[in-house]
Design a protein around this motif. Sequence first.
Motif, short mmCIF file in Angstrom:
data_model
loop_
_atom_site.label_atom_id
_atom_site.label_comp_id
_atom_site.label_asym_id
_atom_site.label_seq_id
_atom_site.Cartn_x
_atom_site.Cartn_y
_atom_site.Cartn_z
N LYS A 1 -5.89 2.51 -6.06
CA LYS A 1 -4.34 2.76 -5.98
C LYS A 1 -3.73 2.52 -7.53
O LYS A 1 -2.83 2.96 -7.96
CB LYS A 1 -3.80 1.90 -4.79
N LYS A 32 -4.80 4.65 -10.43
CA LYS A 32 -3.78 6.31 -10.13
C LYS A 32 -2.66 6.08 -10.60
O LYS A 32 -1.94 7.05 -10.94
CB LYS A 32 -4.21 6.57 -8.73
N GLU A 33 -1.67 5.00 -9.94
CA GLU A 33 -0.44 4.70 -9.91
C GLU A 33 0.24 4.38 -11.08
O GLU A 33 1.57 4.79 -11.53
CB GLU A 33 -0.05 3.91 -8.61
N LEU A 34 -0.47 3.52 -11.84
CA LEU A 34 0.23 2.60 -12.85
C LEU A 34 0.13 3.42 -14.13
O LEU A 34 -0.87 4.01 -14.44
CB LEU A 34 -0.23 1.17 -12.96
N ASP A 77 5.67 2.21 -4.38
CA ASP A 77 5.62 3.07 -5.56
C ASP A 77 5.62 1.74 -6.59
O ASP A 77 6.75 1.39 -7.04
CB ASP A 77 6.49 4.11 -5.83
N SER A 119 4.74 2.16 -9.74
CA SER A 119 4.58 2.84 -11.01
C SER A 119 5.91 2.15 -12.00
O SER A 119 5.65 2.61 -13.26
CB SER A 119 4.64 4.17 -11.13
N TRP A 151 0.71 -1.04 0.10
CA TRP A 151 0.11 0.08 -0.16
C TRP A 151 0.89 1.33 0.07
O TRP A 151 0.55 2.30 -0.57
CB TRP A 151 -0.92 0.02 1.16
#
Length: 162
Positions: free
Chosen positions: A127, A130-132, A105, A107, A102
């Motif tokens: 998550k 939004k992040e990848l 990072d 990405s 959680w």
Amino acid sequence: MLIFLYGLEILVVLGVFIFVVINGYSIIWGAPYVSSTDNRVRKMVAMLGLKKGARVADLGAGNGIIVRELLAKGYDAYGYEISPWLVWRSGLRNRIFLQDYWRADLSGYQAITVYGIPYIMKRLEKKLWKELPKGTKIVSSSFKFPGKKPIKENGFVYLYKI
């Protein structure tokens, strides 16, 4: 029976059921440890369809069975696991990070694998999407993301693409 290990884990054994709790954290935020079957792991890895060398993360890596299969197929695979016992038991301490995914990072990965549980899937969906970066593949075992439609299904294995 109650066993206290290294001040971090409490192992409760009731009959054939074993529950691992790390300071209550896995109960609140993560999923309990359940090992994937060899057949399910093969389906998950085959569904990725990436080139060798692709960077892949397994969330909640447990005993490392998925990371091992990813490595065997030529992927640059890593895992995230919050249980020190499971990281140690996996024998993949250079590949499985003792870290809460959680807070990680994610990405930099081209694909993610996860064997989650229903109560984390909505939060995990937020998550990951939004992040990848666009084009990242996600393979989920057993449970779907509530707000997304898989692009492919094989039994209880679901493929998504950001």
